[in-house]
Design a protein around this motif. Structure first.
Motif, mmCIF file in Angstrom:
data_model
loop_
_atom_site.group_PDB
_atom_site.id
_atom_site.type_symbol
_atom_site.label_atom_id
_atom_site.label_comp_id
_atom_site.label_asym_id
_atom_site.label_seq_id
_atom_site.Cartn_x
_atom_site.Cartn_y
_atom_site.Cartn_z
ATOM 1 N N PHE A 154 -8.473 -0.824 -10.355
ATOM 2 C CA PHE A 154 -7.219 -0.572 -11.152
ATOM 3 C C PHE A 154 -7.196 -1.754 -12.264
ATOM 4 C CE2 PHE A 154 -5.541 -3.098 -7.829
ATOM 5 C CZ PHE A 154 -4.976 -4.114 -8.189
ATOM 6 N N ARG A 155 -6.546 -1.332 -13.263
ATOM 7 C CA ARG A 155 -6.364 -2.303 -14.328
ATOM 8 C C ARG A 155 -4.894 -2.581 -14.673
ATOM 9 N NH1 ARG A 155 -9.893 -3.474 -18.865
ATOM 10 N NH2 ARG A 155 -8.682 -4.625 -20.831
ATOM 11 N N TRP A 156 -4.605 -3.856 -14.710
ATOM 12 C CA TRP A 156 -3.056 -4.235 -14.894
ATOM 13 C C TRP A 156 -2.909 -3.747 -16.460
ATOM 14 C CZ3 TRP A 156 -0.421 -5.097 -10.923
ATOM 15 C CH2 TRP A 156 -0.993 -5.783 -9.641
ATOM 16 N N ILE A 157 -1.488 -3.128 -16.470
ATOM 17 C CA ILE A 157 -0.848 -2.726 -17.721
ATOM 18 C C ILE A 157 0.330 -3.453 -17.858
ATOM 19 C CG2 ILE A 157 -0.083 -0.671 -18.880
ATOM 20 C CD1 ILE A 157 -1.799 1.169 -17.153
ATOM 21 N N SER A 158 0.412 -4.154 -19.118
ATOM 22 C CA SER A 158 1.565 -4.909 -19.336
ATOM 23 C C SER A 158 2.267 -4.146 -20.678
ATOM 24 C CB SER A 158 1.276 -6.363 -19.830
ATOM 25 O OG SER A 158 0.627 -7.102 -18.567
ATOM 26 N N GLU A 159 3.848 -4.445 -20.539
ATOM 27 C CA GLU A 159 4.535 -4.030 -21.611
ATOM 28 C C GLU A 159 5.426 -5.180 -22.105
ATOM 29 O OE1 GLU A 159 6.181 -0.359 -21.672
ATOM 30 O OE2 GLU A 159 4.371 0.831 -21.585
ATOM 31 N N LYS A 173 2.828 2.272 -14.405
ATOM 32 C CA LYS A 173 1.468 2.763 -15.003
ATOM 33 C C LYS A 173 0.322 2.279 -14.480
ATOM 34 C CE LYS A 173 4.082 3.334 -19.411
ATOM 35 N NZ LYS A 173 3.718 2.909 -21.104
ATOM 36 N N THR A 174 0.472 0.787 -13.857
ATOM 37 C CA THR A 174 -0.862 0.404 -13.546
ATOM 38 C C THR A 174 -1.352 1.120 -12.132
ATOM 39 O OG1 THR A 174 -0.288 -1.889 -14.101
ATOM 40 C CG2 THR A 174 -1.690 -1.643 -12.089
ATOM 41 N N PHE A 175 -0.407 1.652 -11.417
ATOM 42 C CA PHE A 175 -1.004 2.343 -9.986
ATOM 43 C C PHE A 175 -0.605 3.886 -10.039
ATOM 44 C CE2 PHE A 175 0.321 -2.074 -8.582
ATOM 45 C CZ PHE A 175 -0.762 -2.350 -8.224
ATOM 46 N N LEU A 182 0.784 -1.091 0.074
ATOM 47 C CA LEU A 182 0.016 0.052 0.243
ATOM 48 C C LEU A 182 0.700 1.379 0.017
ATOM 49 C CD1 LEU A 182 -2.801 -1.076 2.540
ATOM 50 C CD2 LEU A 182 -2.856 -0.895 0.272
ATOM 51 N N SER A 183 2.009 1.309 0.750
ATOM 52 C CA SER A 183 3.004 2.327 0.569
ATOM 53 C C SER A 183 3.336 2.717 -0.811
ATOM 54 C CB SER A 183 4.289 1.903 1.457
ATOM 55 O OG SER A 183 3.693 2.152 2.933
ATOM 56 N N ASN A 184 3.628 1.549 -1.400
ATOM 57 C CA ASN A 184 4.199 1.773 -2.749
ATOM 58 C C ASN A 184 3.238 2.399 -3.877
ATOM 59 O OD1 ASN A 184 6.626 0.584 -2.836
ATOM 60 N ND2 ASN A 184 5.648 -1.700 -2.823
ATOM 61 N N ILE A 185 1.690 2.278 -3.367
ATOM 62 C CA ILE A 185 0.750 2.985 -4.354
ATOM 63 C C ILE A 185 1.030 4.464 -4.011
ATOM 64 C CG2 ILE A 185 -1.689 3.425 -4.363
ATOM 65 C CD1 ILE A 185 -2.101 0.453 -4.008
ATOM 66 N N GLU A 186 1.055 5.121 -2.623
ATOM 67 C CA GLU A 186 1.381 6.373 -2.108
ATOM 68 C C GLU A 186 2.653 6.916 -2.796
ATOM 69 O OE1 GLU A 186 1.104 6.428 1.988
ATOM 70 O OE2 GLU A 186 -0.815 7.267 1.830
ATOM 71 N N MET A 187 3.578 5.873 -2.905
ATOM 72 C CA MET A 187 4.996 6.460 -3.455
ATOM 73 C C MET A 187 4.815 6.720 -5.037
ATOM 74 S SD MET A 187 8.060 4.340 -1.404
ATOM 75 C CE MET A 187 7.401 2.780 -1.621
ATOM 76 N N ILE A 188 4.336 5.601 -5.759
ATOM 77 C CA ILE A 188 4.061 5.886 -7.125
ATOM 78 C C ILE A 188 3.615 7.148 -7.579
ATOM 79 C CG2 ILE A 188 2.881 5.048 -9.210
ATOM 80 C CD1 ILE A 188 3.780 2.211 -8.377
ATOM 81 N N ASN A 189 2.338 7.503 -6.713
ATOM 82 C CA ASN A 189 1.523 8.443 -7.142
ATOM 83 C C ASN A 189 2.276 9.918 -6.539
ATOM 84 O OD1 ASN A 189 -1.177 8.228 -8.287
ATOM 85 N ND2 ASN A 189 -0.890 6.495 -6.751
#
Length: 343
Positions: free
Chosen positions: A271-276, A284-286, A231-238
């Motif tokens: 959310f929707r998973w984004i793959s490359e 990009k996903t989060f 959950l911390s990673n979601i905050e960090m990404i944003n």
């Protein structure tokens, strides 16, 4: 052929959904209302795949437990309106396990995060943004099995055909204590008790000071300790950081399962998973995904915890400096992790 797995309503449930559609029409909703006998709840959209028997064989390997679906709200999703249902942990776990089974067998599927809903109206337009919610209060949907469906275009719209049906497993469910489940899941008793106490195993019940857990409950894909990190990673990404998820010592599919689980617990928005190039792009996903009030409350209550489950150590640094979840807008995150005992 285009395939998807779904839960189909019985006649009584169809009439309950019709009542909601009728109310929508009275309140000014217009567009293309879903035909009554096309109403369904999609679990996983598989898409083009010409071996439905293989999919059915995989579905039979995963037990389906009876679930009672409860309406939550009418929500607009792009140009359609859908009836959203409350999250059910058993159903969400079933979806995750079936996705994993499809993945292991090389069967493609839509990685969109599971949202329990039934589409009531497509190509919606008109000024109509309110429903009398009391109409839904007494409506409950008992799901006793899951179906494999074929989708094809017809002259008057889509035609859905049931190709197979996997009924629920019946029989009395045995209960177990934290020690038994710890051995089954290869965790410590303390970790299992922590999962129960934090609501990560909703089916668990505390009786005379001891946790009782249904033996059929699947192993939660992450501990409370790791939930805090994810959950911390979601905050960090944003906030502009770039977490390196592979440094957790976890496989990508384990991290994916964990985030699906945390979403199902209501800790973050959909959310929707984004793959490359076949790889999950977590950044990009989060981006744009937010913690819910429940997620923020969970983080707040457990801030600074970490010694109650295992002997792991964990460190985050930004541009070489130690930091917390409150990271600067720019910078890469380096994660150091070591584990001295099993989860």
């Amino acid at each position: 052929m285009r395939l998807f797995t779904a839960i189909l309503p019985d006649e009584a449930e169809i009439q309950a959904l019709k009542t909601i559609q009728d109310e929508m029409k009275k309140q000014g909703f217009y567009g293309r209302f879903t035909d009554l006998y096309n109403l369904h709840m999609t679990l996983i959209f598989i898409g083009e795949y010409d071996d439905p028997d293989e999919v059915l064989d995989l579905m039979e390997e995963i037990p389906f437990e009876h679930v009672q679906l409860k309406p939550k709200e009418i929500r607009k999703l792009n140009d359609l309106y859908a009836l959203i249902f409350e999250e059910d942990q058993n159903l969400s776990a079933y979806v995750r396990k079936l996705k994993r089974k499809l993945e292991e067998n090389g069967i493609p599927y839509d990685r969109k995060s599971f949202l329990p809903h039934v589409t009531l109206l497509r190509k919606a337009s008109g000024k109509a943004d309110r429903l009398i919610q009391e109409r839904m209060v007494n409506f409950e949907w008992d799901a006793h099995g899951v179906s494999l469906m074929k989708s094809e275009s017809g002259r008057n719209g889509m035609i859905y055909t049931e190709l197979g049906y996997i009924p629920e497993e019946t029989g009395e469910i045995a209960m177990a204590d934290t020690k038994t489940m710890a051995e089954k899941w290869n965790m410590t008793k303390k970790t299992v008790a922590s999962l129960c106490a934090h609501g990560f195993i909703p089916a668990a019940d505390k009786i005379n000071g001891k946790w009782e857990i249904p033996e059929t409950v699947p192993k939660p894909p992450c501990s409370v300790r790791f939930a805090l990190r994810y959950l911390s990673n979601i905050e960090m990404i944003n906030e502009g950081a770039v977490p390196k998820f592979f440094l957790y010592g976890k496989k990508t599919e384990e991290i994916v399962d964990a985030y699906e689980y945390l979403k199902d617990l209501g800790f973050c928005t959909d959310f929707r998973w984004i793959s490359e190039d076949g790889e999950i792009d977590f950044q990009k996903t989060f981006t744009g995904v937010k913690l819910t009030n429940a997620g923020r409350e969970f983080m707040k209550k457990n801030a600074g915890s970490g010694s109650d489950e295992d002997s792991s150590s964990f460190e985050i640094s930004v541009n070489g400096k130690a930091g917390s979840s409150n990271l600067p807008v720019e910078g890469s995150v380096n994660v150091k992790y070591s584990r001295k005992s099993k989860e």
